[in-house]
Design an enzyme around this catalytic site. Structure first.
Site, short mmCIF file in Angstrom:
data_model
loop_
_atom_site.label_atom_id
_atom_site.label_comp_id
_atom_site.label_asym_id
_atom_site.label_seq_id
_atom_site.Cartn_x
_atom_site.Cartn_y
_atom_site.Cartn_z
N SER A 198 0.82 -1.21 0.00
CA SER A 198 0.00 0.00 0.00
C SER A 198 0.85 1.26 0.00
O SER A 198 0.37 2.33 -0.38
CB SER A 198 -0.90 0.02 1.25
OG SER A 198 -1.71 -1.11 1.31
N HIS B 165 -1.84 -2.79 -6.53
CA HIS B 165 -2.39 -2.42 -5.22
C HIS B 165 -3.90 -2.58 -5.25
O HIS B 165 -4.61 -1.73 -5.79
CB HIS B 165 -1.99 -0.98 -4.87
CG HIS B 165 -2.52 -0.54 -3.55
ND1 HIS B 165 -2.84 0.77 -3.27
CD2 HIS B 165 -2.81 -1.24 -2.41
CE1 HIS B 165 -3.30 0.86 -2.03
NE2 HIS B 165 -3.29 -0.35 -1.50
N GLU C 281 -4.72 0.00 -8.32
CA GLU C 281 -3.62 0.89 -8.71
C GLU C 281 -2.51 0.03 -9.32
O GLU C 281 -1.98 -0.87 -8.66
CB GLU C 281 -3.08 1.65 -7.50
CG GLU C 281 -3.94 2.81 -7.06
CD GLU C 281 -3.32 3.59 -5.92
OE1 GLU C 281 -3.29 4.83 -6.01
OE2 GLU C 281 -2.89 2.98 -4.91
N ASN D 143 -3.35 6.54 -1.29
CA ASN D 143 -2.95 6.61 0.11
C ASN D 143 -2.06 7.80 0.42
O ASN D 143 -2.04 8.30 1.55
CB ASN D 143 -2.27 5.31 0.53
CG ASN D 143 -3.28 4.21 0.78
OD1 ASN D 143 -4.46 4.46 0.96
ND2 ASN D 143 -2.82 2.96 0.80
#
Length: 697
Positions: A406, A427, A439, A477
């Site tokens: 992540s 991801h 992702e 993130n």
């Protein structure tokens, strides 16, 4: 080039066949062709009925998206529908494929409807921030009654032929080609002496408590207007003569056309189609993937394995022990049994997936023949590096080595292998078999065909795949960390986590940030804060009250307590009173005097932080286009679709206003609130983020 609507006479039946590939969209030529076809049939001596059907894969699948944003051209679709219904001949529509939006409205304007069993139909305009605008809200409830019509109009969901028959949307289901079943049904109607049956002439549907239905639609859609407007349009069908109801539908439709919500949803619609189209991958052939490996069978790994099995891939799942492997199998079987119960999966396919396609292993050698492997192990660099050293040793040449990290640096992970060109980040978001976002993180040495393979896999798994570059947290993130920091600053300065959550769910988010933290697990943020502590800037304000929760073993939903307390089968949680005690103690320790925050200021600060960091992510090339950031947040972070995504939201607010907010906030904290140079440049040049999307197209 053939006419968009063909004309053929078979006995006393005029056949109008749509031929506007690939989906028989209701563009200008098709609309003109339908009216001309009806007029020709009426003038054709001896014709007693008209059959309308679609050549190719489908009936009319909806509006022509090439006309979106352009000035409308007559004949308008409502006029086409009314002209079809006004025909003195019997008009029958035979449906296959999909009849969506305007396509279903054309069918409802016919006097009778028949469909093949596999046909699907619906009114999805709500997903574009609109309501059906071509008499659908007036005709549908006359066939189904008010409540089923409200369900279909406000949800935008598709229904199959069987359900459509039970609701009264269609009159018959039959096997065969649409042409054959249509001709047979028309002949049956003629032989039985059936009369022309105009839906507009049927009795108005019985009323319900429309105010309550309106409020319910608004609440369910978290503030999206179009479902609630759909209720009001159906109310007009119940309370007004048909022509007046059509006028009211049109008024509501045009009102919605002018809203920012409609702009946001149109942007989301087109961005979803553009996000996977990258110039650098044009003409690049992905590697073949038939079998994948998954390392780690926890919630994430089991979810990835489930998604892969559902897409027809063979999966080798690697765990540390036989016991852990069986626990992983149980998670996967649990995920798949949910699909089995819902009828999304047959027993035969379920048995094949868990019995043949899935292999549980405890030895890395079992991964020697897979085409792609995804690790989903503990989020720690030393653990990831060890995994990739082992993969480098056992995986066949050309196998794609993917990490589901992540946050961590994928270039550093790739450097542990002798083949960094084969390493990529994939991801996933949890639960991975449900969440749409993927992702695709392209590292410095990732080969183009490996990147293309990531996107091809995402497409096969039914994901919305977004390209990201390497940085701490990638796109989603990284930006999340920044707007969560803005929220934490507000908590220290006087807001409560619960006011922030409410302000943001009122804005349209599926959940507020503190409820999301409880869902994800507070230990994730705790671990990240510990990881970043050695490099933290002295001016960075990082609250410690959440660490106290974690130290006490309170990680959120999985432990029953975090920001909220979760009890039994109760949906959601109730505020944890310990949290405010911890916050107040920290404020006192820091010498902070709390102040009041309005909900509007909460939203403005939260969104300004999100947009500003998004602009920095763009400037660094971590995201290629603003629409990539929008799709990350729409498909992975519960951002309200009708707001279009954070960058589209900023455009609709006015970038000058967002920048002015950031400069105002910087007066109190000029370290955190540093305007992104890209944002300043766009404002100075009078440009928008959407201008960047267009430049990249």
């Amino acid at each position: 080039m053939p006419d968009a609507i063909g004309y053929e006479r078979i006995g006393d039946i005029a056949v109008l066949s749509a031929n506007n590939p690939p989906v028989n969209a209701l563009g200008y030529d098709t609309r003109v062709g339908l009216i001309k076809g009806i007029e020709r049939a009426e003038a054709d001596t001896g014709v007693r009925a008209v059959l309308i059907y679609g050549e190719g894969a489908t009936y009319f699948a909806g509006a022509d998206i090439r006309e979106f944003g352009k000035p409308p051209r007559e004949p308008y679709l409502p006029d086409v529908c009314n002209r079809i219904e006004a025909c003195p001949l019997i008009v029958v529509s035979a449906m296959h494929g999909t009849a969506l939006g305007g396509g279903l409205e054309i069918a409802l304007s016919s006097h009778y409807r028949i469909a093949v069993p596999s046909a699907r139909m619906g009114l999805p305009e709500v997903n574009l921030g609109l309501i059906p605008g071509a008499t659908g809200t007036q005709r549908l409830p006359r066939l189904t009654g008010v409540e089923p019509a409200i369900d279909l109009v406000t949800s935008g969901r598709q229904i199959g032929a069987k359900e459509a028959l039970s609701l009264g949307v269609i009159d018959k289901v039959a096997e065969g080609t649409p042409r054959d079943i249509g001709l047979a049904y028309v002949q049956e109607l003629l032989d039985s002496g059936a009369n022309r049956r105009a839906v507009s002439e049927l009795p108005a549907p019985a009323p319900i408590d429309f105010d309550a239905a309106y409020d319910a639609a608004l609440a369910k859609a978290r503030g999206q207007l179009s479902p609630a407007y759909g209720v009001r349009a159906i109310q007009a069908a119940s309370e007004k003569p048909f022509a007046e109801g059509v006028a009211e539908e049109r008024r509501l439709f045009i009102e919605l056309m002018g809203t920012k919500q409609r702009q946001g949803m149109i942007h989301a619609f087109f961005s979803e189609r553009a996000v996977g189209k990258l110039p650098e991958l044009d003409g690049v052939t992905p590697r073949e993937v038939k079998a994948i490996g998954v390392i780690g069978g926890g919630t994430m790994g089991a979810g990835i394995a489930t998604a892969a099995l559902q897409s027809g891939l063979n999966v080798v799942l690697l765990e540390m022990s036989a016991e852990a492997g069986e626990a992983a199998r149980g998670r996967i079987e649990g995920n798949l049994s949910g699909a089995l119960k819902r009828g999304k999966l047959s027993q035969e396919k379920y048995d094949a997936m868990v019995g043949k396609a899935l292999t549980i292993a405890t030895d890395y050698q079992a991964l020697s023949d897979v085409d792609l492997v995804i690790e989903a192990v503990f989020e720690r660099m030393d653990v990831k590096k060890e995994v990739f050293r082992k993969l480098d040793a056992v995986c066949k040449p050309g196998a794609v080595l993917a990490t589901n990290t992540s946050y961590l640096d994928i270039d550093e992970i790739a450097a542990e292998t002798s083949r960094p060109q084969d390493v990529i980040g994939l991801h996933f978001f949890s639960p991975a078999h449900i969440m749409k976002l993927l992702e695709v993180v392209v590292a410095a040495k990732t080969a183009p065909e490996v990147a293309a393979t990531g996107f091809a896999l995402g497409k096969r798994l039914g994901k919305i795949s977004v390209r990201a570059g390497v940085c701490d947290g990638f796109i989603g993130n990284r930006i999340l960390k920044t707007y969560r920091t803005a929220a934490e600053h507000m908590v220290l300065d006087g807001a409560s986590p619960y006011q922030i959550d409410k302000a943001l769910t009122d804005f349209g988010f599926a959940m507020g940030p503190y409820a999301v933290s409880d869902l994800a697990g507070l230990d994730i943020g705790w671990m990240t804060r510990q990881r970043l502590a050695p490099t933290r800037h002295p001016r960075e304000r990082v609250p410690t009250y959440a660490d106290r929760l974690c130290e006490a073993g309170h990680y959120g939903q999985k432990t029953g307590k975090g920001y909220y307390i979760y009890e039994g089968s109760r949906r959601g949680g109730i505020p944890n009173p310990e949290v405010m005690d911890l916050i107040e103690a920290e404020r006192a320790q820091l010498g902070l005097t709390p102040r009041d925050f309005s909900d509007d200021e909460i939203v403005r600060r939260y969104m300004a932080a999100m947009v500003n960091e998004g602009a920095k992510v763009l400037e660094e090339g971590i995201a290629r286009r603003p629409l990539d950031i929008d799709m990350v947040f729409l498909s992975g972070y519960g951002f309200p679709r009708y707001q279009g995504g954070p960058m589209k939201w900023a455009d609709m607010q006015g970038l000058d206003k967002v920048l002015a907010d950031i400069r105002t906030f910087a007066k109190d904290d000029d370290w955190f609130w540093q305007p992104a140079p890209l944002l300043e440049r766009l404002v100075a040049e009078g440009k928008t983020f959407d201008d960047l999307n267009k430049a990249a197209a």
